[in-house]
Scaffold this active site. Structure first.
Site, PDB file in Angstrom:
ATOM      1  N   ASP A 229       0.846  -1.164  -0.060  1.00  0.00           N
ATOM      2  CA  ASP A 229       0.048  -0.087   0.137  1.00  0.00           C
ATOM      3  C   ASP A 229       0.807   1.280  -0.101  1.00  0.00           C
ATOM      4  O   ASP A 229       2.181   1.013   0.280  1.00  0.00           O
ATOM      5  CB  ASP A 229      -0.769   0.050   1.088  1.00  0.00           C
TER       6      ASP A 229
HETATM    7  C1  BGC Z   1      -4.799   3.408  -0.005  1.00  0.00           C
HETATM    8  C2  BGC Z   1      -5.012   2.485  -0.970  1.00  0.00           C
HETATM    9  C3  BGC Z   1      -4.785   3.205  -2.260  1.00  0.00           C
HETATM   10  C4  BGC Z   1      -3.353   3.672  -2.370  1.00  0.00           C
HETATM   11  C5  BGC Z   1      -3.119   4.702  -3.639  1.00  0.00           C
HETATM   12  C6  BGC Z   1      -3.784   4.096   0.027  1.00  0.00           C
HETATM   13  O1  BGC Z   1      -3.693   5.352   1.167  1.00  0.00           O
HETATM   14  O2  BGC Z   1      -5.122   2.437   1.296  1.00  0.00           O
HETATM   15  O3  BGC Z   1      -6.227   1.824  -1.046  1.00  0.00           O
HETATM   16  O4  BGC Z   1      -4.952   2.348  -3.450  1.00  0.00           O
HETATM   17  O5  BGC Z   1      -3.400   4.792  -1.205  1.00  0.00           O
HETATM   18  O6  BGC Z   1      -3.955   5.705  -3.609  1.00  0.00           O
END
Ligand code: BGC
Length: 752
Positions: A229
């Site tokens: 993530d």
């Molecule tokens: C979120 C993800 C997301 C990523 C990119 C993170 O903060 O938890 O779900 O895909 O950011 O935006």
């Protein structure tokens, strides 16, 4: 593309550079070898492609596109075909925008109704979430776009999501929190998976070798690449060692340098670096080879098509929670629309999934030929009581036959990044609904929410239609549903509890310092409420229709099977009402008697079918070992306990129409590590133990017969027998039931 050969031509520095991003959304390129960087974007309910300033919280601008209903709505459709089509649609948009990987779907379990991100997740049930996720991933990847399901794993709250430690026992982890991921990995073979920020049982997911390598890759056969993530990468070397492949976002020169240094110092095996690079490149080239080449850019016709599809999805997802014969609304009725959401619907959640919608329909603009008046009723920004707006609504209600109140959660109540404090609607809205429902008029509540809300006014209103966060076409879909141009057909993918404190995770959510102990174990959602026979506001799987369905003739193809067999279950469903409509038929299984604690019902099949009035169809399900199994921690695998099971088919978890019985015989014996402290009953439960021990104990057990009751009073024989069965084998000698030598001989024989 021969990736192996390509990797063999790379320097160590080049390889290390591929293991972290080039920028916020792209992987690294190696021009000299013709390797291009590729772009990934959020998902999951629309494409959030950023061209300028980048962020992962949905703050900066992204391209204008179509927003589909969020995951909680899609799940309510129980429609795997639509989920697959959604995947295809999103993949088309990716192709048009030159995006290679879509960051979705989100498939974490809904442990608590207040998790701020529940709108992005499917269900409290892993089977439903797993089936929908598999379909979505199949759809995305059918066009050569890489899907990236997230957030792996046990990431079920927003509070301290980046640092928290989810403490979960092995059975609960596999049976509830990993099961949807497992099904999706096995059925749909995603090319990527996103590991979450949090720790699981003490280790950050980006460094969790047990989860990333032993479970995901080795046990389930995942052959794509694991990406962090955004910002979840920790120690680069520990990450590679654990089975992490790509760290996002980039650039991360420190990451690259640490990997090169570790290999040069002999602290990290270069083969592991090669493996990670190979995983990423193989997925990328698979995408290149499997995606169509001549893709036309978006135009009015693609936009129109996508909007229409968003409307179909919203219509198929809406759940009619209650209906006292007020819906569908007759054309001649004078209707008052009350509530800001009738003009400005809340149609999507905040955070990384936030879409820049090109057009959003609202109910007021879609009523066309109908007799409608609108009053604002409340303010969404300021949720304090607004007496004037309420008064205005009450006055306007005088001329109406039916009052439709558009209520729901404002964006400031639920979002990525924080959890809700409770499950209430803004107090102002509850008050408004309460007042309007006491005017002697028919009242209908339309809800816009990403997660369950309490409804203190439920007994006073005539109907409730839940639109969830219904995407760009929510306004049009709502109007078509209210007037019966389309029949509601969604069902709840999660329980609506009466109050938050009824929820099983209540005492351990969000955990001290964000370190939740999943003390409720496997009993989340309806598994808990059913077991405790607790009243709920609306049960899992509940949803009404304008027509009626009858269920008849439940058939099970065999009455006894082994756990290697499959069995077919069929039932006839008949539309006995006046409207065409869709029904979601649900199949639950329960173990009638079990040594381990098991839920009373577990969803193991569902089908959505369309029926015209008077039409009847036969629906068939196939059950296999997994339908009857629980996760056994001794063998670290799913296991069926031999015995009788009930197969229940119905219209919701709380509306079982027919039940059938089946016997399942296990082909696996759980090994028992016998020692002096093993209870006699456990030994007798094993085949070998029974053969050896039961003749030796027969007389002792029989000796406690009626004579004991006569001599010592009623219940004595039961007590004595139980005492023997529950005593450790070693204690048999203490009570003179066997000599110590005989006990040792016995243990040796059982261990042999
Ligand atoms: C979120 C993800 C997301 C990523 C990119 C993170 O903060 O938890 O779900 O895909 O950011 O935006």
């Amino acid at each position: 593309m021969n990736v192996k050969e390509l990797v063999s031509k790379m320097t160590l520095k080049e390889k290390a550079s591929l293991l972290s991003g080039n920028d916020f959304w792209h992987t690294e390129a190696i021009d000299r070898l013709g390797i291009k960087g590729f772009m990934m974007c959020d998902g999951p309910n629309g494409l959030r492609k950023q061209l300028g300033e980048a962020d992962h919280l949905g703050v900066e601008e992204s391209i204008s596109t179509v927003c589909y209903p969020s995951a909680n709505a899609l799940a309510a459709s129980f429609d795997v075909e639509m989920a697959e089509k959604l995947g295809e649609n999103l993949a088309d948009e990716c192709l048009r925008e030159n995006v290679s990987m879509l960051l979705g779907p989100g498939i974490n379990m809904k442990r608590s109704p207040v998790c701020g991100r529940n709108f992005e997740y499917y269900s409290e049930d892993p089977y439903l979430a797993g089936k929908l996720a598999s379909a979505y991933v199949r759809g995305v990847q059918s066009k050569g776009i890489l899907a990236c399901p997230k957030h792996f794993a046990a990431n079920n709250q927003e509070y301290r999501r980046m640092s928290g430690n989810s403490i979960v026992d092995e059975r609960t982890l596999h049976e509830i929190y990993l099961a949807a991921f497992e099904m999706m990995v096995k059925e749909a073979k995603p090319k990527s998976i996103m590991c979450s920020y949090n720790k699981v049982n003490g280790t950050f997911m980006s460094e969790n070798k047990h989860m990333l390598t032993e479970v995901l890759k080795d046990k389930w056969g995942f052959d794509g690449f694991v990406v962090t993530d955004w910002g979840a990468g920790k120690d680069p070397v520990k990450g590679v060692e654990a089975g992490l492949d790509l760290v996002m976002p980039g650039p991360r020169e420190d990451h690259e340098k640490a990997i090169v240094a570790a290999v040069e110092a002999g602290k990290l095996d270069e083969e592991k670096v090669d493996k990670a690079v190979t995983n990423i490149l193989e997925a990328f080239f698979w995408g290149v080879e499997n995606s169509p080449k001549d893709v036309k850019p978006s135009d009015d016709s693609t936009r129109k098509h996508d909007y229409e599809f968003a409307r179909e999805l919203a219509e198929g997802s809406a759940v009619l929670l209650k209906n006292n014969r007020v819906l569908p609304i007759r054309k001649d009725k004078k209707v008052l629309f009350v509530g800001e959401f009738a003009k400005n619907p809340r149609y999507q959640g905040s955070g990384s999934s936030h879409i820049n919608s090109a057009f959003v329909s609202n109910a007021c603009d879609c009523v066309k030929d109908k007799d409608i008046t609108f009053v604002q009723g409340y303010e969404t920004g300021d949720t304090k009581h607004n007496y004037l707006l309420r008064e205005q609504a009450v006055e306007a209600a005088e001329n109406a036959d039916i009052i439709v109140i558009f209520a729901g959660l404002p964006g400031s109540f639920e979002s990525e990044g924080f959890d809700r404090a409770d499950i209430n609607l803004p107090a102002e809205q509850d008050k408004l609904i309460d007042e309007l429902s006491h005017l002697g008029k028919k009242t209908v509540v339309v809800l816009h929410n990403g997660a369950p809300v309490s409804m203190p006014w439920i007994d006073n209103v005539d109907a409730v239609l839940d639109m969830f966060l219904g995407g760009d076409a929510v306004g049009e879909a709502t109007v078509r549903l209210l007037w019966g141009e389309v029949n509601p057909s969604g069902k709840l993918p999660e329980t609506y509890p009466l109050k938050l404190s009824d929820n099983p995770s209540f005492l351990n959510f969000p955990g001290d310092s964000g370190n939740p102990v999943y003390a409720e174990g496997i009993f989340i959602g309806y598994r808990y409420y059913e077991k405790r026979r607790m009243p709920v506001l609306f049960p899992f799987g509940h949803g009404l229709s304008y027509t009626e369905f009858e269920y008849m003739d439940l058939k099970v193809s065999r009455d006894s099977i082994t756990d290697n067999d499959t069995v077919d279950v069929s039932i006839d469903v008949w539309n006995v009402g006046r409207y065409p409509g869709k029904e979601i038929i649900q199949l639950y299984v329960s173990d009638d008697e079990s040594k381990v604690s098991r839920p009373l019902k577990e969803l193991k099949g569902f089908k959505k079918i369309f029926l015209n009035p008077g039409e009847k169809k036969t629906v068939t399900f196939t059950l296999d070992k997994r339908s009857f199994a629980y996760y056994n921690e001794t063998i670290h695998d799913f296991h069926v306990e031999s015995g009788d099971f009930s197969i229940m088919v119905g219209a919701s978890s709380d509306d079982i129409r027919h039940t059938a019985a089946i016997h399942v015989e296990s082909s696996v014996e759980i090994p028992l590590d016998v020692d002096l402290f093993t209870p006699v009953a456990d030994v007798l439960d094993t085949k070998k133990g029974f053969e050896i021990l039961s003749p030796l104990l027969q007389s002792a057990l029989e000796g406690q017969g009626e004579g004991a009751d006569d001599a010592m009073g009623e219940g004595a024989s039961k007590m004595m027998k139980n005492m023997i069965l529950e005593m450790p084998v070693g204690s048999l000698s203490n009570f003179g039931l066997m000599t110590a030598d005989k006990v040792n001989e016995l243990i040796e024989a059982l261990r042999a």
